[in-house]
Design a protein around this motif. Sequence first.
Motif, PDB file in Angstrom:
ATOM      1  N   SER A  31       0.864  -1.183   0.000  1.00  0.00           N
ATOM      2  CA  SER A  31       0.000   0.000   0.000  1.00  0.00           C
ATOM      3  C   SER A  31       0.897   1.228   0.000  1.00  0.00           C
ATOM      4  CB  SER A  31      -0.920   0.023   1.223  1.00  0.00           C
ATOM      5  OG  SER A  31      -0.178   0.194   2.412  1.00  0.00           O
ATOM      6  N   GLN A  33       0.861   5.471   1.165  1.00  0.00           N
ATOM      7  CA  GLN A  33       0.161   6.531   1.874  1.00  0.00           C
ATOM      8  C   GLN A  33       0.724   7.886   1.467  1.00  0.00           C
ATOM      9  OE1 GLN A  33       0.550   5.735   6.069  1.00  0.00           O
ATOM     10  NE2 GLN A  33      -0.163   3.647   5.868  1.00  0.00           N
ATOM     11  N   VAL A  47      -4.344  10.015   2.752  1.00  0.00           N
ATOM     12  CA  VAL A  47      -5.013   8.898   2.099  1.00  0.00           C
ATOM     13  C   VAL A  47      -4.101   7.681   2.090  1.00  0.00           C
ATOM     14  CG1 VAL A  47      -4.148   9.235  -0.258  1.00  0.00           C
ATOM     15  CG2 VAL A  47      -6.472   8.404   0.091  1.00  0.00           C
ATOM     16  N   THR A  48      -4.716   6.517   2.004  1.00  0.00           N
ATOM     17  CA  THR A  48      -4.005   5.258   1.764  1.00  0.00           C
ATOM     18  C   THR A  48      -4.579   4.621   0.510  1.00  0.00           C
ATOM     19  OG1 THR A  48      -3.669   4.886   4.133  1.00  0.00           O
ATOM     20  CG2 THR A  48      -3.412   2.984   2.673  1.00  0.00           C
ATOM     21  N   VAL A  49      -3.725   4.255  -0.434  1.00  0.00           N
ATOM     22  CA  VAL A  49      -4.153   3.529  -1.622  1.00  0.00           C
ATOM     23  C   VAL A  49      -3.601   2.124  -1.534  1.00  0.00           C
ATOM     24  CG1 VAL A  49      -4.634   5.429  -3.171  1.00  0.00           C
ATOM     25  CG2 VAL A  49      -2.285   4.668  -2.891  1.00  0.00           C
ATOM     26  N   GLU A  54      -5.645   2.002  -8.432  1.00  0.00           N
ATOM     27  CA  GLU A  54      -6.679   2.686  -7.638  1.00  0.00           C
ATOM     28  C   GLU A  54      -6.556   4.201  -7.745  1.00  0.00           C
ATOM     29  OE1 GLU A  54      -6.514   1.597  -3.537  1.00  0.00           O
ATOM     30  OE2 GLU A  54      -8.296   2.749  -2.984  1.00  0.00           O
ATOM     31  N   VAL A  55      -7.700   4.854  -7.824  1.00  0.00           N
ATOM     32  CA  VAL A  55      -7.770   6.311  -7.810  1.00  0.00           C
ATOM     33  C   VAL A  55      -8.696   6.728  -6.679  1.00  0.00           C
ATOM     34  CG1 VAL A  55      -8.425   8.403  -9.051  1.00  0.00           C
ATOM     35  CG2 VAL A  55      -7.370   6.491 -10.286  1.00  0.00           C
ATOM     36  N   LYS A  56      -8.203   7.618  -5.824  1.00  0.00           N
ATOM     37  CA  LYS A  56      -9.027   8.147  -4.744  1.00  0.00           C
ATOM     38  C   LYS A  56      -9.075   9.657  -4.832  1.00  0.00           C
ATOM     39  CE  LYS A  56      -9.000   4.768  -0.986  1.00  0.00           C
ATOM     40  NZ  LYS A  56      -8.645   4.519   0.437  1.00  0.00           N
ATOM     41  N   GLN A  64      -3.431   8.568  -7.080  1.00  0.00           N
ATOM     42  CA  GLN A  64      -3.454   7.393  -7.936  1.00  0.00           C
ATOM     43  C   GLN A  64      -2.312   6.458  -7.554  1.00  0.00           C
ATOM     44  OE1 GLN A  64      -3.657   8.237 -12.104  1.00  0.00           O
ATOM     45  NE2 GLN A  64      -3.954   6.101 -12.658  1.00  0.00           N
ATOM     46  N   PHE A  65      -2.595   5.165  -7.512  1.00  0.00           N
ATOM     47  CA  PHE A  65      -1.601   4.131  -7.257  1.00  0.00           C
ATOM     48  C   PHE A  65      -1.330   3.439  -8.577  1.00  0.00           C
ATOM     49  CE2 PHE A  65       1.166   1.816  -4.916  1.00  0.00           C
ATOM     50  CZ  PHE A  65       0.754   0.739  -4.148  1.00  0.00           C
ATOM     51  N   ARG A  69       2.024  -1.086  -8.666  1.00  0.00           N
ATOM     52  CA  ARG A  69       2.170  -0.810  -7.235  1.00  0.00           C
ATOM     53  C   ARG A  69       3.577  -0.340  -6.884  1.00  0.00           C
ATOM     54  NH1 ARG A  69      -2.098  -3.945  -4.946  1.00  0.00           N
ATOM     55  NH2 ARG A  69      -1.207  -3.717  -2.877  1.00  0.00           N
ATOM     56  N   SER A  72       3.106   6.335  -7.425  1.00  0.00           N
ATOM     57  CA  SER A  72       1.863   7.003  -7.079  1.00  0.00           C
ATOM     58  C   SER A  72       1.977   8.474  -7.447  1.00  0.00           C
ATOM     59  CB  SER A  72       1.577   6.864  -5.578  1.00  0.00           C
ATOM     60  OG  SER A  72       0.363   7.490  -5.224  1.00  0.00           O
TER      61      SER A  72
END
Lengths: 114, 111
Positions: A31, A33, A47-49, A54-56, A64-65, A69, A72
Motif C-alpha cells: 500500500s 500513503q 489517504v491510503t491507496v 486505484e484512484v481516490k 493514484q496508485f 504498485r 503514485s
Amino acid sequence: TQLLEQSPQFLSIQEGENLTVYCNSSSVFSSLQWYRQEPGEGPVLLVTVVTGGEVKKLKRLTFQFGDARKDSSLHITAAQPGDTGLYLCAGAPYATDSWGKLQFGSGTQVVVTP
Amino acid sequence: DAGITQSPRYKITETGRQVTLMCHQTWSHSYMFWYRQDLGHGLRLIYYSAAADITDKGEVPDGYVVSRSKTENFPLTLESATRSQTSVYFCASSDLTDEQFFGPGTRLTVL
C-alpha cells in the motif's frame, strides 16, 4: 532499503493553478500513503491507496496508485494557499517482518501563493 | 489530553551528553515509532516497537537506545550525543492499520 523518490522537491504555484507530485520506486509496495506536514507539526495522513490502479479523490486532491504498485501521484486541482505544506509519500513493504516500517520519500514542498 | 505528545519540544545540548526524548500516547496503540527528519532525507526510522517490551531497530539506530516498559510510553535516549544527531525527532503510533499518528516533534540541537 526500498527507496521512494519524490519529484519535484519544491513546487511554487499561484492560487488556482493545478499541480502534480510524483512518488516512484523500483520496489513493489502493499500500500502507499500520502501525508501532509505543516511547519512545526508532525505529518498527517491524507489517504491510503491499496489496489494497483486505484484512484481516490478527496475534494480537490486526486491520488493514484500505479498498476504495478511501484508508483503514485498526487494531483491538486485549483490549489489554494491552505494546500501549502510538505507532502510525503510512504510505502508499506510486503515483508511480514516489516509490518509498520513505512518507507518515506524525501518530500515535496508545495507553496501556493495568493 | 488525548493523542500523542512529545517532550521537550526544543532541546539544546552539548556533544557527549546523554539526552532522553519522551513520547506518550493515550490511544493504547500497540505500535510506536521513532523517526528523525533531516533536509533531503525525509523521515528515517530509528526504532520501532510492536508492544511493551518488544523493540527493534529501524534504518538508522546507531547511537540511540529505546525502551518500552509501558504501552503508552516510548522514550528515545541518545547515550552520547553527537553533532550529526542534530535533527527533528518525531514519535508516531499505530494500531493494526497502516496509518501512523505523529507527535508534534522535538527539535534537538547538539553543539
